[in-house]
Design a protein around this motif. Structure first.
Motif, mmCIF file in Angstrom:
data_model
loop_
_atom_site.group_PDB
_atom_site.id
_atom_site.type_symbol
_atom_site.label_atom_id
_atom_site.label_comp_id
_atom_site.label_asym_id
_atom_site.label_seq_id
_atom_site.Cartn_x
_atom_site.Cartn_y
_atom_site.Cartn_z
ATOM 1 N N ILE A 43 0.499 -1.661 0.074
ATOM 2 C CA ILE A 43 -0.164 -0.424 -0.298
ATOM 3 C C ILE A 43 1.226 1.079 0.073
ATOM 4 N N PRO A 44 0.050 2.596 -0.931
ATOM 5 C CA PRO A 44 0.894 3.423 -0.288
ATOM 6 C C PRO A 44 1.829 3.693 0.611
ATOM 7 N N ALA A 45 2.442 5.054 0.804
ATOM 8 C CA ALA A 45 3.078 5.239 2.072
ATOM 9 C C ALA A 45 1.759 5.845 3.417
ATOM 10 N N ARG A 46 1.179 6.723 2.471
ATOM 11 C CA ARG A 46 0.640 7.818 2.872
ATOM 12 C C ARG A 46 -0.585 6.948 3.868
ATOM 13 N N GLU A 47 -0.990 5.390 3.194
ATOM 14 C CA GLU A 47 -2.034 4.367 3.787
ATOM 15 C C GLU A 47 -1.340 3.769 4.664
ATOM 16 N N ARG A 48 -0.125 3.537 4.591
ATOM 17 C CA ARG A 48 1.105 3.066 5.165
ATOM 18 C C ARG A 48 0.704 3.490 6.193
ATOM 19 N N GLU A 49 0.836 4.663 6.761
ATOM 20 C CA GLU A 49 0.953 5.550 7.788
ATOM 21 C C GLU A 49 0.003 5.722 9.024
ATOM 22 N N GLN A 50 -1.410 5.427 7.973
ATOM 23 C CA GLN A 50 -2.070 5.281 9.008
ATOM 24 C C GLN A 50 -2.854 3.205 9.218
ATOM 25 N N VAL A 51 -2.251 3.158 8.574
ATOM 26 C CA VAL A 51 -2.078 1.702 9.528
ATOM 27 C C VAL A 51 -1.326 1.418 10.981
ATOM 28 N N MET A 52 -0.465 2.232 10.929
ATOM 29 C CA MET A 52 0.887 1.990 11.594
ATOM 30 C C MET A 52 0.322 2.755 12.877
ATOM 31 N N ARG A 53 -0.799 3.729 12.979
ATOM 32 C CA ARG A 53 -1.574 4.380 13.611
ATOM 33 C C ARG A 53 -1.807 3.452 15.150
ATOM 34 N N LYS A 54 -2.151 2.333 14.310
ATOM 35 C CA LYS A 54 -3.077 0.920 15.274
ATOM 36 C C LYS A 54 -2.303 -0.010 16.092
ATOM 37 N N PHE A 55 -1.028 -0.242 15.508
ATOM 38 C CA PHE A 55 0.189 -0.104 16.322
ATOM 39 C C PHE A 55 1.187 0.167 17.383
ATOM 40 N N GLY A 56 1.441 -0.962 18.257
ATOM 41 C CA GLY A 56 2.429 -0.364 19.808
ATOM 42 C C GLY A 56 3.529 -1.577 19.885
#
Length: 258
Positions: free
Chosen positions: A74-87
């Motif tokens: 997925i594009p970097a912008r979408e990846r950034e949103q997904v990463m917000r779900k992780f700790g």
């Protein structure tokens, strides 16, 4: 009514480094709110699997879905949103030596979410209290803390952003058995209180048994057994049996000699 998809789904995931095959068709589904622990020897691909889910590595083949959405490529912008779900609780803690304890805990809030320092500081102290550390410890530097306290700080940082998914990379490495059990108990409590989904990798079977709903064993790039934590003692799998009891003799050792 539409069925709720699993939180994480890996389907036929392959990852190699040159001729070395590390992941050879991984299939794993993790439900919302479930705690899954992946066990296996050093170099079996546990960390590589985590990095593929996080997007730090890209598999050559296969699908990885988070909340039903494909995340491979997925594009970097979408990846950034997904990463917000992780700790993430990193192996060894991975604290910043030059930052005070509270600044370590608040790092994701300040740098990732652009939260005001004062608000992030309040949350950091709240999370430190949640893992059993005093307010005074928040003003110290990591080098002034014991190994067990540093691990608590790392856990506080992992939960500071209230993530939906938490990864634990060898959470009890370097700790004595009593402190390891304390950390395991904190992990169970924090994950349960948050309703988070947890994926852990460890060699420590005491840790795996305590924090897992299900355990999966990774060997030679494949998950050779997946089942409930309480069923691992009677898995009927000789590779699993050898690993969980730490026996020198068995199919794993025989294959290494060959």
């Amino acid at each position: 009514m539409t069925a709720v998809p699993p939180k994480i789904v890996l389907k036929d995931v392959h990852k190699s480094f040159g001729p070395k095959v590390v992941l050879d068709g991984i299939d794993l589904s993790i439900a919302r709110g479930e705690s899954v622990v992946v066990i296996g020897g050093s170099g079996t691909g546990k960390s590589v699997m985590l990095k593929c889910i996080l997007g730090l590595l890209r598999p050559e083949r296969g699908s990885i879905r988070i909340d039903g959405e494909e995340v491979v490529g997925i594009p970097a912008r979408e990846r950034e949103q997904v990463m917000r779900k992780f700790g993430m609780l990193f192996q060894g803690g991975a604290l910043f030596d030059s930052l005070k304890v509270w600044e370590n805990v608040a790092f994701g809030l300040i740098q990732g979410q652009r939260m005001a320092r004062a608000k992030a500081r309040d949350i950091a102290f709240e999370k430190l209290a949640q893992v059993g550390l005093s307010a005074a410890s928040g003003t110290l530097f990591p080098s002034e803390l014991s190994g067990g306290m540093q691990k608590r700080v790392a856990l506080a940082r992992a939960i500071a952003t209230s993530p939906e998914i938490i990864f634990f990379d060898e959470p009890t490495t370097g700790l004595d058995p009593i402190m390891a059990d304390v950390i395991n108990s904190l992990i169970v409590k924090c994950v349960k209180d948050m309703g988070a989904t947890a994926l852990s990798i460890t060699h420590d079977m005491a840790s795996a048994r305590k924090i897992a709903d299900r355990i999966a064993m990774l060997y030679k790039g494949q998950l050779i057994w997946v089942g409930p934590a309480q069923g691992i003692e009677t898995s009927g799998n000789p590779f699993v049996d050898q690993f969980i009891h730490g026996r020198e003799k068995g199919p794993i050792q025989m294959e290494l000699r060959a």
